[in-house]
Design a protein around this motif. Structure first.
Motif, PDB file in Angstrom:
ATOM      1  N   ASP A   1     -23.763 -73.720  72.428  1.00 59.34           N
ATOM      2  CA  ASP A   1     -22.459 -73.072  72.275  1.00 59.34           C
ATOM      3  C   ASP A   1     -22.455 -72.297  70.973  1.00 59.34           C
ATOM      4  OD1 ASP A   1     -19.836 -72.295  72.064  1.00 59.34           O
ATOM      5  OD2 ASP A   1     -18.977 -74.292  72.380  1.00 59.34           O
ATOM      6  N   TRP A   2     -22.292 -70.973  71.067  1.00 52.46           N
ATOM      7  CA  TRP A   2     -22.297 -70.114  69.878  1.00 52.46           C
ATOM      8  C   TRP A   2     -20.891 -69.681  69.468  1.00 52.46           C
ATOM      9  CZ3 TRP A   2     -26.855 -66.052  69.984  1.00 52.46           C
ATOM     10  CH2 TRP A   2     -28.054 -66.723  69.711  1.00 52.46           C
ATOM     11  N   GLN A   3     -19.878 -70.407  69.874  1.00 51.23           N
ATOM     12  CA  GLN A   3     -18.529 -70.009  69.481  1.00 51.23           C
ATOM     13  C   GLN A   3     -18.361 -69.947  67.969  1.00 51.23           C
ATOM     14  OE1 GLN A   3     -15.140 -71.847  71.366  1.00 51.23           O
ATOM     15  NE2 GLN A   3     -16.234 -72.143  73.298  1.00 51.23           N
ATOM     16  N   PHE A   4     -18.930 -70.950  67.287  1.00 46.48           N
ATOM     17  CA  PHE A   4     -18.802 -70.972  65.819  1.00 46.48           C
ATOM     18  C   PHE A   4     -19.499 -69.774  65.193  1.00 46.48           C
ATOM     19  CE2 PHE A   4     -23.037 -72.593  66.163  1.00 46.48           C
ATOM     20  CZ  PHE A   4     -23.661 -72.279  64.970  1.00 46.48           C
ATOM     21  N   LEU A   5     -20.620 -69.346  65.767  1.00 49.05           N
ATOM     22  CA  LEU A   5     -21.354 -68.200  65.236  1.00 49.05           C
ATOM     23  C   LEU A   5     -20.558 -66.921  65.459  1.00 49.05           C
ATOM     24  CD1 LEU A   5     -23.871 -66.942  63.986  1.00 49.05           C
ATOM     25  CD2 LEU A   5     -24.945 -66.977  66.259  1.00 49.05           C
ATOM     26  N   ALA A   6     -19.997 -66.787  66.650  1.00 48.86           N
ATOM     27  CA  ALA A   6     -19.167 -65.616  66.926  1.00 48.86           C
ATOM     28  C   ALA A   6     -17.948 -65.600  66.007  1.00 48.86           C
ATOM     29  CB  ALA A   6     -18.738 -65.620  68.394  1.00 48.86           C
ATOM     30  N   ASP A   7     -17.390 -66.764  65.732  1.00 54.17           N
ATOM     31  CA  ASP A   7     -16.226 -66.851  64.854  1.00 54.17           C
ATOM     32  C   ASP A   7     -16.583 -66.423  63.436  1.00 54.17           C
ATOM     33  OD1 ASP A   7     -13.448 -67.729  64.252  1.00 54.17           O
ATOM     34  OD2 ASP A   7     -14.480 -69.213  63.017  1.00 54.17           O
ATOM     35  N   ARG A   8     -17.736 -66.868  62.943  1.00 46.55           N
ATOM     36  CA  ARG A   8     -18.158 -66.468  61.591  1.00 46.55           C
ATOM     37  C   ARG A   8     -18.373 -64.967  61.510  1.00 46.55           C
ATOM     38  NH1 ARG A   8     -22.512 -70.240  58.629  1.00 46.55           N
ATOM     39  NH2 ARG A   8     -22.124 -68.585  57.095  1.00 46.55           N
ATOM     40  N   LEU A   9     -18.974 -64.393  62.552  1.00 51.77           N
ATOM     41  CA  LEU A   9     -19.218 -62.954  62.542  1.00 51.77           C
ATOM     42  C   LEU A   9     -17.930 -62.158  62.678  1.00 51.77           C
ATOM     43  CD1 LEU A   9     -22.493 -62.913  64.642  1.00 51.77           C
ATOM     44  CD2 LEU A   9     -22.257 -62.040  62.312  1.00 51.77           C
TER      45      LEU A   9
ATOM     46  N   ARG B   1     -20.759 -61.619  72.200  1.00 50.33           N
ATOM     47  CA  ARG B   1     -19.530 -61.249  72.901  1.00 50.33           C
ATOM     48  C   ARG B   1     -19.115 -62.338  73.886  1.00 50.33           C
ATOM     49  NH1 ARG B   1     -22.085 -56.177  73.194  1.00 50.33           N
ATOM     50  NH2 ARG B   1     -22.677 -56.561  75.374  1.00 50.33           N
ATOM     51  N   ASN B   2     -20.090 -62.875  74.613  1.00 51.84           N
ATOM     52  CA  ASN B   2     -19.780 -63.946  75.566  1.00 51.84           C
ATOM     53  C   ASN B   2     -19.231 -65.173  74.856  1.00 51.84           C
ATOM     54  OD1 ASN B   2     -20.694 -62.347  77.658  1.00 51.84           O
ATOM     55  ND2 ASN B   2     -22.726 -63.293  77.735  1.00 51.84           N
ATOM     56  N   ALA B   3     -19.819 -65.501  73.709  1.00 53.25           N
ATOM     57  CA  ALA B   3     -19.327 -66.647  72.941  1.00 53.25           C
ATOM     58  C   ALA B   3     -17.942 -66.402  72.405  1.00 53.25           C
ATOM     59  CB  ALA B   3     -20.301 -66.968  71.812  1.00 53.25           C
ATOM     60  N   ALA B   4     -17.682 -65.174  71.945  1.00 56.09           N
ATOM     61  CA  ALA B   4     -16.371 -64.849  71.394  1.00 56.09           C
ATOM     62  C   ALA B   4     -15.284 -64.926  72.441  1.00 56.09           C
ATOM     63  CB  ALA B   4     -16.400 -63.453  70.770  1.00 56.09           C
ATOM     64  N   SER B   5     -15.640 -64.596  73.689  1.00 56.39           N
ATOM     65  CA  SER B   5     -14.632 -64.612  74.754  1.00 56.39           C
ATOM     66  C   SER B   5     -14.209 -66.015  75.133  1.00 56.39           C
ATOM     67  CB  SER B   5     -15.173 -63.899  75.997  1.00 56.39           C
ATOM     68  OG  SER B   5     -16.237 -64.635  76.590  1.00 56.39           O
ATOM     69  N   ASN B   6     -14.926 -67.012  74.608  1.00 58.27           N
ATOM     70  CA  ASN B   6     -14.621 -68.416  74.953  1.00 58.27           C
ATOM     71  C   ASN B   6     -13.654 -69.080  73.973  1.00 58.27           C
ATOM     72  OD1 ASN B   6     -16.309 -68.410  77.225  1.00 58.27           O
ATOM     73  ND2 ASN B   6     -18.113 -68.912  75.981  1.00 58.27           N
ATOM     74  N   TYR B   7     -13.223 -68.335  72.935  1.00 63.54           N
ATOM     75  CA  TYR B   7     -12.256 -68.958  72.015  1.00 63.54           C
ATOM     76  C   TYR B   7     -11.096 -68.023  71.764  1.00 63.54           C
ATOM     77  CZ  TYR B   7     -14.068 -66.229  68.039  1.00 63.54           C
ATOM     78  OH  TYR B   7     -14.433 -65.229  67.193  1.00 63.54           O
TER      79      TYR B   7
END
Length: 412
Positions: A63-71, A406-412
């Protein structure tokens, strides 16, 4: 701080053969000759031999949600990415594309890590220069025994004088420099109050610049390993650690490697290795063990970092055949060990739950090296890519990375 100077400145078998020598091409892998003259980032017009349907990162449950959030917060904070590899990275051609494109998307924090390759007697990327008039004792990752202490960059330069100057210049401006070293200590001159601690000397420059002349004092035994050039406190800093001939095992030999990588506080660590293991005929079990050791150490030292593995594309190996009464003949064939070890990397990533970018498949899979060679995107040594090839690779990889984010960002 005020007084130091800133200046802008193929195996072939035949019944008639009496001798066949399998050449691992170690010299070419450790000293590649790559044409650097092609444009840096041409338009993304992908050739038909590329498998665009495969150009995605396989997340393997991560799960890369945290990475997308940091970016998503790079307008007010810096995000560091560390990319580890071999000669495919040392010249920084494909990775330069990723650095530039991520800088466009999230803001650039500067050139980031630069390594004194030329001062250590090997090839250096074209977008920066590190020079010194002081003689240096040189160490390189693959040149054993090491003549100096070895650092996480795979390079060591030890000045032969206690006082010495270093000139740094880069295409991207910077306003601070971090110097990475090992040994007794390092002090900036003439302001001797600015001293390194724990192997890092932090220097805040009075102005943003593209070049700096720095003078240091160092007790005997101090060895320099690299410099971090950043600007401001926001954007993406894309650091590349690449060494000709490197393998998972060679990085495992470097003292404190994972701990030194952790000093960047990386949000993402990318590992692109496997080509040299294929030429060294590394067994599947040995490859797995070496991967396990490096990944274990990085996970322990950098618990907050996402990991991403990549696979190498198909390349070819050279064989020299000597026949009775005839001259020696050099031929090439696909290095089948690349596919074998690619499968190991894929299996390891799935078992460990690590995302993987399968460049072997993206590049076209089995037989693709002939197509890249015909298109002048594979170098004449049939191991490395050309500048155009690395640019193609960099764009493909960044497409897949940005899609995953982008896919990870769309999950939060």
């Amino acid at each position: 701080m005020k007084n130091f100077t800133i200046s802008l400145i193929i195996c072939l078998g035949a019944s008639l053969a009496v001798h066949a020598q399998d050449d691992t091409q170690a010299h070419l892998r450790e000293n590649p000759e790559i044409n650097m003259s092609a444009p840096e980032i041409p338009a993304r017009d992908y050739p038909s031999y590329v498998n665009l349907d495969a150009n995605h990162i396989q997340m393997n449950g991560a799960d890369w949600q945290f990475l997308a959030d940091r970016l998503a917060r790079t307008d007010s904070a810096r995000v560091d990415i560390v990319h580890i590899g071999d000669s495919h990275l040392q010249a920084d051609m494909g990775t330069a594309v990723s650095r530039a494109r991520l800088g466009e998307s999230y803001g650039s924090a500067g050139r980031a890590l630069i390594v004194p390759f030329k001062l250590a007697g090997t090839n250096e990327p074209v977008d920066y220069v590190i020079s010194s008039s002081t003689p240096m004792v040189q160490s390189r990752l693959l040149k054993l025994p090491w003549a100096t202490e070895m650092g996480f960059t795979g390079i060591g330069i030890k000045p032969e004088d206690n006082e010495f100057g270093i000139t740094l210049s880069a295409k991207e401006p910077f306003d601070s420099v971090a110097v990475y070293y090992t040994g007794p200590g390092l002090t900036l001159l003439p302001d001797s109050t600015i001293m390194g601690q724990d192997g890092i000397l932090e220097i805040a420059l009075p102005d943003t610049t593209c070049a700096a002349d720095l003078r240091f004092h160092a007790p005997a035994g101090t060895t320099l390993h690299g410099f971090n050039l950043v600007r401001g406190k926001s954007g993406v800093a894309y650091h590349v650690i690449g060494n000709n001939g490197a393998t998972y095992g060679t990085y495992n030999m470097v003292p404190r490697f994972a701990g030194d990588v952790a000093r960047f506080n990386p949000a993402l660590i990318i590992i692109s290795l496997g080509t040299n293991e294929a030429f060294n005929k590394t067994s599947n079990d040995e490859m797995w063990l070496q991967m396990s050791a490096l990944v274990r150490d990085l996970r322990k030292a950098c618990p907050g970092a996402a990991l991403l593995l990549t696979t190498p594309s198909e390349c070819q190996r050279k064989s020299t055949v000597r026949r009775k009464g005839r001259r020696r003949r050099t031929t090439y064939s696909v290095n089948v060990n690349v596919k074998r070890l690619r499968d190991v990397i894929m299996g390891f990533a799935e078992k460990e739950g690590i995302p993987v970018y399968d460049f072997y498949d993206v590049a076209g899979g089995t037989g693709s090296s002939f197509k890249w060679l015909a298109d002048s995107t594979l170098n004449k040594d049939r191991i490395h890519l050309t500048r155009a090839g690395y640019t193609l690779q960099g764009n493909l990889f960044t497409d897949a990375l940005e899609e995953a984010l982008r896919n990870a960002a769309s999950n939060y």
